[in-house]
Write a protein that holds these residues in place. Structure first.
Motif, PDB file in Angstrom:
ATOM      1  N   TYR A   7       0.787  -1.148   0.024  1.00 31.10           N
ATOM      2  CA  TYR A   7       0.045   0.008  -0.031  1.00 31.10           C
ATOM      3  C   TYR A   7       0.800   1.218  -0.070  1.00 31.10           C
ATOM      4  CZ  TYR A   7      -3.377   3.449   1.813  1.00 31.10           C
ATOM      5  OH  TYR A   7      -4.103   4.642   2.008  1.00 31.10           O
ATOM      6  N   ASP A   8       0.652   2.165  -0.892  1.00 30.32           N
ATOM      7  CA  ASP A   8       1.422   3.258  -0.970  1.00 30.32           C
ATOM      8  C   ASP A   8       0.277   4.494  -1.419  1.00 30.32           C
ATOM      9  OD1 ASP A   8       3.084   5.463  -1.452  1.00 30.32           O
ATOM     10  OD2 ASP A   8       3.960   4.781  -3.214  1.00 30.32           O
ATOM     11  N   GLY A  54       1.170   7.022  -4.266  1.00 35.26           N
ATOM     12  CA  GLY A  54       1.318   6.479  -5.528  1.00 35.26           C
ATOM     13  C   GLY A  54      -0.125   6.669  -6.512  1.00 35.26           C
ATOM     14  N   PRO A  55      -0.018   6.617  -7.665  1.00 40.39           N
ATOM     15  CA  PRO A  55      -1.222   6.522  -8.513  1.00 40.39           C
ATOM     16  C   PRO A  55      -2.276   5.818  -8.165  1.00 40.39           C
ATOM     17  CG  PRO A  55       0.773   6.383  -9.696  1.00 40.39           C
ATOM     18  CD  PRO A  55       1.392   6.365  -8.424  1.00 40.39           C
ATOM     19  N   SER A  56      -3.561   6.125  -8.266  1.00 44.85           N
ATOM     20  CA  SER A  56      -4.668   5.279  -7.964  1.00 44.85           C
ATOM     21  C   SER A  56      -4.626   4.293  -9.180  1.00 44.85           C
ATOM     22  CB  SER A  56      -5.917   5.793  -7.766  1.00 44.85           C
ATOM     23  OG  SER A  56      -6.329   6.770  -8.968  1.00 44.85           O
ATOM     24  N   ARG A  57      -4.180   4.538 -10.212  1.00 44.58           N
ATOM     25  CA  ARG A  57      -4.390   3.434 -11.322  1.00 44.58           C
ATOM     26  C   ARG A  57      -3.523   2.186 -11.257  1.00 44.58           C
ATOM     27  NH1 ARG A  57      -1.349   7.512 -13.399  1.00 44.58           N
ATOM     28  NH2 ARG A  57       0.675   7.112 -14.382  1.00 44.58           N
ATOM     29  N   LEU A  58      -2.470   2.334 -10.460  1.00 45.76           N
ATOM     30  CA  LEU A  58      -1.820   1.140 -10.108  1.00 45.76           C
ATOM     31  C   LEU A  58      -2.585   0.056  -9.107  1.00 45.76           C
ATOM     32  CD1 LEU A  58       1.770   2.710  -9.321  1.00 45.76           C
ATOM     33  CD2 LEU A  58       1.035   1.818 -11.264  1.00 45.76           C
ATOM     34  N   ASP A 111      -9.542  -6.993  -7.560  1.00 49.49           N
ATOM     35  CA  ASP A 111     -10.816  -6.953  -6.437  1.00 49.49           C
ATOM     36  C   ASP A 111     -10.605  -6.180  -5.365  1.00 49.49           C
ATOM     37  OD1 ASP A 111     -11.923  -9.232  -7.882  1.00 49.49           O
ATOM     38  OD2 ASP A 111     -10.662 -10.745  -6.568  1.00 49.49           O
ATOM     39  N   MET A 112      -9.455  -5.628  -5.253  1.00 46.14           N
ATOM     40  CA  MET A 112      -9.066  -5.008  -3.943  1.00 46.14           C
ATOM     41  C   MET A 112      -8.904  -3.402  -4.422  1.00 46.14           C
ATOM     42  SD  MET A 112      -9.264  -7.232  -1.824  1.00 46.14           S
ATOM     43  CE  MET A 112      -8.921  -6.150  -0.332  1.00 46.14           C
ATOM     44  N   GLN A 113      -9.046  -3.018  -5.565  1.00 47.28           N
ATOM     45  CA  GLN A 113      -8.709  -1.555  -5.935  1.00 47.28           C
ATOM     46  C   GLN A 113      -9.948  -0.720  -5.558  1.00 47.28           C
ATOM     47  OE1 GLN A 113      -5.805  -0.555  -7.731  1.00 47.28           O
ATOM     48  NE2 GLN A 113      -6.950   1.250  -7.079  1.00 47.28           N
ATOM     49  N   PRO A 114     -11.222  -1.077  -5.465  1.00 43.30           N
ATOM     50  CA  PRO A 114     -12.082  -0.305  -5.028  1.00 43.30           C
ATOM     51  C   PRO A 114     -11.919   0.056  -3.433  1.00 43.30           C
ATOM     52  CG  PRO A 114     -13.251  -1.672  -6.559  1.00 43.30           C
ATOM     53  CD  PRO A 114     -11.712  -2.199  -6.340  1.00 43.30           C
ATOM     54  N   PHE A 115     -11.558  -0.913  -2.699  1.00 44.89           N
ATOM     55  CA  PHE A 115     -11.262  -0.733  -1.300  1.00 44.89           C
ATOM     56  C   PHE A 115     -10.078   0.187  -1.070  1.00 44.89           C
ATOM     57  CE2 PHE A 115      -8.529  -2.256   2.207  1.00 44.89           C
ATOM     58  CZ  PHE A 115      -9.348  -2.073   3.340  1.00 44.89           C
ATOM     59  N   LEU A 116      -8.923  -0.106  -1.825  1.00 43.55           N
ATOM     60  CA  LEU A 116      -7.725   0.859  -1.748  1.00 43.55           C
ATOM     61  C   LEU A 116      -8.382   2.490  -2.365  1.00 43.55           C
ATOM     62  CD1 LEU A 116      -4.655  -1.118  -2.688  1.00 43.55           C
ATOM     63  CD2 LEU A 116      -5.669  -0.612  -0.639  1.00 43.55           C
ATOM     64  N   ASP A 117      -9.113   2.638  -3.181  1.00 44.34           N
ATOM     65  CA  ASP A 117      -9.569   3.788  -3.370  1.00 44.34           C
ATOM     66  C   ASP A 117     -10.056   4.411  -2.191  1.00 44.34           C
ATOM     67  OD1 ASP A 117      -8.442   3.744  -5.915  1.00 44.34           O
ATOM     68  OD2 ASP A 117     -10.213   3.021  -7.114  1.00 44.34           O
ATOM     69  N   GLY A 147       3.467   0.064   8.205  1.00 46.78           N
ATOM     70  CA  GLY A 147       4.475   0.655   7.441  1.00 46.78           C
ATOM     71  C   GLY A 147       4.072   0.558   5.942  1.00 46.78           C
ATOM     72  N   ALA A 148       4.459  -0.251   4.955  1.00 44.80           N
ATOM     73  CA  ALA A 148       3.978   0.088   3.358  1.00 44.80           C
ATOM     74  C   ALA A 148       2.998  -1.013   3.155  1.00 44.80           C
ATOM     75  CB  ALA A 148       4.989  -0.299   2.612  1.00 44.80           C
ATOM     76  N   TYR A 149       2.351  -1.624   4.072  1.00 46.82           N
ATOM     77  CA  TYR A 149       1.201  -2.599   4.025  1.00 46.82           C
ATOM     78  C   TYR A 149       0.068  -2.188   4.719  1.00 46.82           C
ATOM     79  CZ  TYR A 149       5.341  -5.756   2.893  1.00 46.82           C
ATOM     80  OH  TYR A 149       6.456  -5.991   2.349  1.00 46.82           O
ATOM     81  N   LEU A 150      -1.173  -2.893   4.264  1.00 42.08           N
ATOM     82  CA  LEU A 150      -2.229  -2.725   4.798  1.00 42.08           C
ATOM     83  C   LEU A 150      -2.854  -4.104   5.210  1.00 42.08           C
ATOM     84  CD1 LEU A 150      -4.912  -0.264   2.807  1.00 42.08           C
ATOM     85  CD2 LEU A 150      -3.920  -0.172   5.138  1.00 42.08           C
ATOM     86  N   LEU A 151      -2.998  -4.646   6.551  1.00 45.55           N
ATOM     87  CA  LEU A 151      -3.347  -5.898   6.901  1.00 45.55           C
ATOM     88  C   LEU A 151      -5.032  -5.593   6.981  1.00 45.55           C
ATOM     89  CD1 LEU A 151      -3.101  -8.539   7.935  1.00 45.55           C
ATOM     90  CD2 LEU A 151      -2.566  -7.422  10.295  1.00 45.55           C
ATOM     91  N   VAL A 152      -5.535  -6.749   6.117  1.00 47.41           N
ATOM     92  CA  VAL A 152      -6.995  -6.697   6.196  1.00 47.41           C
ATOM     93  C   VAL A 152      -7.430  -8.048   6.608  1.00 47.41           C
ATOM     94  CG1 VAL A 152      -9.270  -6.797   4.613  1.00 47.41           C
ATOM     95  CG2 VAL A 152      -7.175  -5.613   3.826  1.00 47.41           C
ATOM     96  N   ALA A 153      -8.262  -8.010   8.051  1.00 46.18           N
ATOM     97  CA  ALA A 153      -8.176  -9.286   8.803  1.00 46.18           C
ATOM     98  C   ALA A 153      -9.844  -9.424   8.754  1.00 46.18           C
ATOM     99  CB  ALA A 153      -7.858  -9.466  10.269  1.00 46.18           C
TER     100      ALA A 153
END
Length: 133
Positions: A19-20, A23-27, A43-49, A99-105
């Motif tokens: 997760y950055d 960074g650009p949302s298109r990545l 599948d995770m792009q809408p969630f990250l947006d 850090g540079a990660y998102l943990l989804v539990a």
């Protein structure tokens, strides 16, 4: 992700996403690890947006077919309950930035399960922080 992360925990699945937020949302997100789920990066792009918009309490978000409403926000993590759960005891999710990660539990159940899931997330955060130092 180590097997001990889910073993004995009330988690039905977990994802570790690169997760950055700058960074650009298109990545597309990169799923670093997952267990108990079968999501693809797209599948995770809408969630990250949703996370990048940082409007957590104003909108509902989706992970797969499940829709969630945020119930608690903290400095580096937030919790949400599933509003279309198929489980009569309910379902929830804990999202933590490490850090540079998102943990989804993802977990099933109510308050007790949420507490146990948070303990599992905290333990994993400690393990991940030890490995990165």
């Amino acid at each position: 992700m180590s097997k001990c992360f889910l073993s004995g925990a009330p988690l039905k699945g977990a994802l570790l996403l690169n997760y950055d937020p700058s960074g650009p949302s298109r990545l597309l997100p990169i799923i670093a690890e997952q267990e108990g789920t079968s999501f693809k990066a797209i599948d995770m792009q809408p969630f990250l947006d949703y996370v990048k918009q940082n409007n957590l309490q104003m909108e509902i978000f989706s992970i797969g077919r499940s829709q969630y409403m945020v119930t608690s926000i903290h400095e580096h993590w937030f919790c949400a309950r599933c509003i279309n759960a198929s489980n009569p005891d309910g379902e929830g999710v804990i999202i933590m930035q490490i850090g540079a990660y998102l943990l989804v539990a993802l977990y099933e159940g109510s308050l007790g399960s949420a507490s146990q899931a948070m303990v599992a997330v905290d333990q994993f955060e400690c393990q991940l922080n030890k490995r990165s130092h």
